[in-house]
Scaffold this motif. Structure first.
Motif, short mmCIF file in Angstrom:
data_model
loop_
_atom_site.label_atom_id
_atom_site.label_comp_id
_atom_site.label_asym_id
_atom_site.label_seq_id
_atom_site.Cartn_x
_atom_site.Cartn_y
_atom_site.Cartn_z
N LYS A 104 8.24 -1.82 -20.40
CA LYS A 104 8.18 -0.74 -19.41
C LYS A 104 9.58 -0.15 -19.19
O LYS A 104 9.74 1.07 -19.02
CB LYS A 104 7.61 -1.27 -18.08
CG LYS A 104 7.66 -0.27 -16.92
CD LYS A 104 6.80 0.95 -17.19
CE LYS A 104 6.59 1.95 -16.11
NZ LYS A 104 7.49 2.26 -15.09
N LYS A 115 -0.31 1.44 7.06
CA LYS A 115 -0.56 2.00 5.72
C LYS A 115 -1.90 1.54 5.19
O LYS A 115 -2.61 2.30 4.54
CB LYS A 115 0.57 1.60 4.76
CG LYS A 115 1.65 2.63 4.66
CD LYS A 115 2.59 2.39 3.51
CE LYS A 115 3.83 3.26 3.72
NZ LYS A 115 5.01 2.71 3.10
N ASN A 118 -0.72 -4.58 3.49
CA ASN A 118 0.62 -3.99 3.50
C ASN A 118 1.41 -4.64 4.63
O ASN A 118 0.84 -5.03 5.65
CB ASN A 118 0.55 -2.48 3.72
CG ASN A 118 1.85 -1.79 3.38
OD1 ASN A 118 2.27 -1.79 2.23
ND2 ASN A 118 2.53 -1.25 4.39
N GLY A 134 5.36 -4.05 -10.11
CA GLY A 134 6.37 -3.02 -9.85
C GLY A 134 7.32 -2.90 -11.03
O GLY A 134 7.12 -3.52 -12.08
N ASN A 135 8.37 -2.10 -10.84
CA ASN A 135 9.36 -1.92 -11.91
C ASN A 135 10.44 -2.96 -11.79
O ASN A 135 11.55 -2.67 -11.35
CB ASN A 135 9.99 -0.54 -11.79
CG ASN A 135 9.21 0.51 -12.53
OD1 ASN A 135 8.38 0.18 -13.38
ND2 ASN A 135 9.49 1.76 -12.24
N MET A 146 2.75 -4.90 -5.33
CA MET A 146 3.23 -3.57 -5.71
C MET A 146 4.17 -3.08 -4.62
O MET A 146 3.80 -2.25 -3.77
CB MET A 146 2.02 -2.66 -5.89
CG MET A 146 2.29 -1.39 -6.67
SD MET A 146 3.29 -1.61 -8.13
CE MET A 146 2.49 -0.62 -9.33
N MET A 199 0.83 -1.21 0.00
CA MET A 199 0.00 0.00 0.00
C MET A 199 0.86 1.26 0.00
O MET A 199 0.57 2.24 0.67
CB MET A 199 -0.94 0.01 1.22
CG MET A 199 -2.07 -1.01 1.15
SD MET A 199 -3.29 -0.59 -0.13
CE MET A 199 -2.90 -1.83 -1.35
P1 NAP Z 1 6.69 3.12 -2.05
O1 NAP Z 1 5.65 4.19 -1.96
O2 NAP Z 1 8.03 3.39 -1.52
O3 NAP Z 1 6.09 1.81 -1.34
C1 NAP Z 1 6.87 0.67 -1.22
C2 NAP Z 1 6.01 -0.47 -0.73
O4 NAP Z 1 6.82 -1.66 -0.70
C3 NAP Z 1 5.46 -0.28 0.68
O5 NAP Z 1 4.14 -0.76 0.69
C4 NAP Z 1 6.38 -1.15 1.52
O6 NAP Z 1 5.79 -1.65 2.70
C5 NAP Z 1 6.62 -2.28 0.57
N1 NAP Z 1 7.80 -3.07 0.93
C6 NAP Z 1 9.09 -2.66 0.89
N2 NAP Z 1 9.90 -3.66 1.30
C7 NAP Z 1 9.08 -4.72 1.62
C8 NAP Z 1 9.31 -6.04 2.08
N3 NAP Z 1 10.56 -6.49 2.28
N4 NAP Z 1 8.25 -6.84 2.27
C9 NAP Z 1 6.99 -6.39 2.03
N5 NAP Z 1 6.71 -5.16 1.58
C10 NAP Z 1 7.75 -4.32 1.37
O7 NAP Z 1 6.92 2.64 -3.56
P2 NAP Z 1 6.02 2.92 -4.88
O8 NAP Z 1 6.38 4.26 -5.44
O9 NAP Z 1 4.62 2.59 -4.59
O10 NAP Z 1 6.66 1.84 -5.88
C11 NAP Z 1 6.29 0.47 -5.89
C12 NAP Z 1 6.78 -0.14 -7.18
O11 NAP Z 1 6.17 0.55 -8.28
C13 NAP Z 1 8.29 -0.02 -7.40
O12 NAP Z 1 8.75 -1.15 -8.11
C14 NAP Z 1 8.40 1.22 -8.29
O13 NAP Z 1 9.60 1.24 -9.03
C15 NAP Z 1 7.18 1.03 -9.16
N6 NAP Z 1 6.69 2.24 -9.82
C16 NAP Z 1 6.65 3.43 -9.15
C17 NAP Z 1 6.17 4.57 -9.81
C18 NAP Z 1 6.08 5.89 -9.11
O14 NAP Z 1 5.84 6.90 -9.80
N7 NAP Z 1 6.21 5.96 -7.79
C19 NAP Z 1 5.73 4.47 -11.14
C20 NAP Z 1 5.74 3.22 -11.77
C21 NAP Z 1 6.24 2.13 -11.11
P3 NAP Z 1 6.03 -0.90 4.13
O15 NAP Z 1 5.01 0.19 4.16
O16 NAP Z 1 5.75 -1.96 5.13
O17 NAP Z 1 7.43 -0.42 4.14
#
Ligand code: NAP
Length: 463
Positions: free
Chosen positions: A181, A36, A31, A100-101, A73, A9
């Protein structure tokens, strides 16, 4: 109970979950840290009734109807751990989607191991940032048609629409979606760099932010119409709340990167392809990190030239030329990967699903999809008749812009790389005759002759 669930989330996961709920699908949400999930629920308003929250992975999986569909995600480096935790809770026939990416090499590996366990797997690229994920992203799906079938209606419902056509599709097996992507992001890096170079030249020319914002806004009404040009105009209008200065003037000039641009370049090089505009953009971000070095170098090599004065129309044309060449490099790279990994990528469809929702959406993509559908001569966008005409119109302006920049000591690595790529490809006889001679001279590598069949000829130095 819900047909599909999202774990993660963060920014993207929460936005996707709300988008799914907005499209009248019930959605399980989870999450790692439950705060979250609670926050998403608290902010969901009337969509709350569509959300099925879970605080543990077991509860989350238990809230899904069978066969289950779990969309992950999370950060790329956490995907393996999440899959490992999920697998014992799932059954053959259930579906795992990594949205994810991910690096497509990881996706290929994960597809194999998940499918070996009797589960279905999709690697899905989602573009459009938070806003796109919430209201309509561009979605690039890789895996198997059987894995896509159970969620196709949901994916098409939440995707951006271009004149009613969903910007989402199944593109090919295993890593195809994540590779497309990745290249999308590579093109995004180059387009952002090219725009930043134009901004740098305008700034060196003494234009104020208001003038520049208006110019980008005007360009967005023409052939450069695109999300990145549009937001550039918006950004240049914004002032810092604390100092009242233009916001870009208070932002440190060090650009971050998460790896997709670098992956594009690495894969291009591995396949013997060139993505020089993207490579320049990745390099420029890396150089941007060297603030102290740049300060020392500016002191050692002061900029003594005048300003880089170029006309607005030349700058607009130069940006269009470089954008065409960048998309062309991206398309050629996708074609090479499709051959290498047997994806049978429909490149015209790729261009179509980039027309809305994603960061590189631009009016050019409609013309690109038509050109690609008609088949590109020698696989090169620059040789498609519509683009030959546009490049003949715009390349002289690109030359004037790059020349002005060079003479005045302005940095335009992506523009210069694009122009060199163009000038190298448009030479029927280049200069690698000499390189072949050198290789034969020092290593007896042999060469082909222009006047005889066969290869393995040597120069008289071999005697
Ligand atoms: P984010 O806001 O930093 O959120 C990261 C998420 O990953 C959080 O829910 C976190 O949970 C979870 N997480 C991290 N380590 C974990 C673990 N070891 N086990 C379980 N959950 C874990 O990231 P985001 O921007 O949403 O990006 C997510 C993906 O989408 C990435 O691959 C990113 O490259 C891709 N993406 C992002 C964008 C963008 O514009 N932001 C665009 C396209 C693609 P906690 O809350 O528990 O830490």
């Amino acid at each position: 109970m819900a047909r599909i669930g999202v774990t993660g989330m963060g920014t993207m996961g929460a936005a996707l979950a709300l988008n799914i709920a907005d499209n009248a699908f019930d959605i399980a949400v989870h999450n790692r840290s439950p705060e979250k999930t609670r926050a998403v629920l608290a902010g969901a308003g009337e969509l709350t009734e569509r959300l099925v929250p879970a605080e543990s992975l077991e509860e989350f999986v238990g809230s899904l109807t069978k066969p289950r569909a779990v969309l992950i995600m999370v950060n790329a480096n956490a995907v393996d751990a999440v899959i490992e935790d999920l697998m014992p809770l799932l059954e053959p026939g259930d579906l795992i989607v990594d949205a994810g990416n991910a690096n497509f090499n990881d996706t290929r590996r994960r597809a194999n191991s998940v499918e070996d366990a009797g589960l279905l797997f999709l690697g899905v690229g989602v573009s459009g940032g938070e806003e796109g994920a919430r209201f309509g992203p561009s979605i690039m799906v890789g895996g198997t048609p059987e894995a896509y079938a159970p969620i196709k209606d949901i994916i098409e419902a939440i995707a951006a629409k271009f004149e009613g056509d969903p910007c989402a599709d199944f593109l090919g097996t295993d890593g195809a979606g994540h590779f497309v992507k990745t290249v999308h992001n590579g093109i995004e890096y180059a387009d952002m760099q090219l725009i930043a170079e134009a901004y740098g030249l305008l700034r060196a020319d003494g234009r104020d932010m208001g003038e520049m914002a208006a110019l980008f806004g005007q360009w967005n009404e023409g052939s450069l119409q695109s999300y990145l040009i549009e937001i550039t105009s918006e950004i240049l209008k914004v002032r810092d709340r604390d100092t009242g200065k233009p916001i870009v003037d208070v932002i440190l000039d060090q650009a971050g990167q998460k790896g997709t641009g670098r992956w594009t370049v690495i894969e291009a090089l591995k396949m013997g392809q060139s993505a020089t505009a993207i490579e320049s953009a990745v390099a420029a971000r890396s150089w941007s990190a060297l603030s102290e070095t740049r300060e020392a170098a500016e002191a050692a090599f002061p900029v003594t030239g005048g300003v880089a004065s170029v006309s607005d129309s030349d700058m607009e044309a130069a940006l269009l030329a470089t954008r065409i060449l960048t998309y062309g490099q991206g398309m050629a790279l996708l074609a090479a990967a499709s051959d290498e990994f047997d994806w049978s990528l429909d490149l015209a469809r790729v261009a179509e699903i980039w027309r809305a929702g994603c960061i590189i959406r631009s009016s050019l993509l409609d013309d690109i999809s038509s050109a690609v559908r008609d088949e590109l001569p020698h696989g090169q966008l620059m040789l498609a008749p519509a683009f030959v005409a546009r490049l003949n119109e715009t390349i002289p302006a690109l030359r004037r812009v790059v020349t002005a920049a060079m003479v005045n000591g302005q940095s335009v690595p992506a523009m210069a790389a694009s122009l060199s790529f163009f000038d190298t490809l448009r030479r029927a006889r280049g200069t690698t005759d000499l390189i072949q001679a050198q290789r034969d001279f020092f290593g007896r590598h042999g060469f082909k002759r222009v006047d005889r069949d066969g290869d393995g000829f040597h120069g008289p130095w071999a005697d």
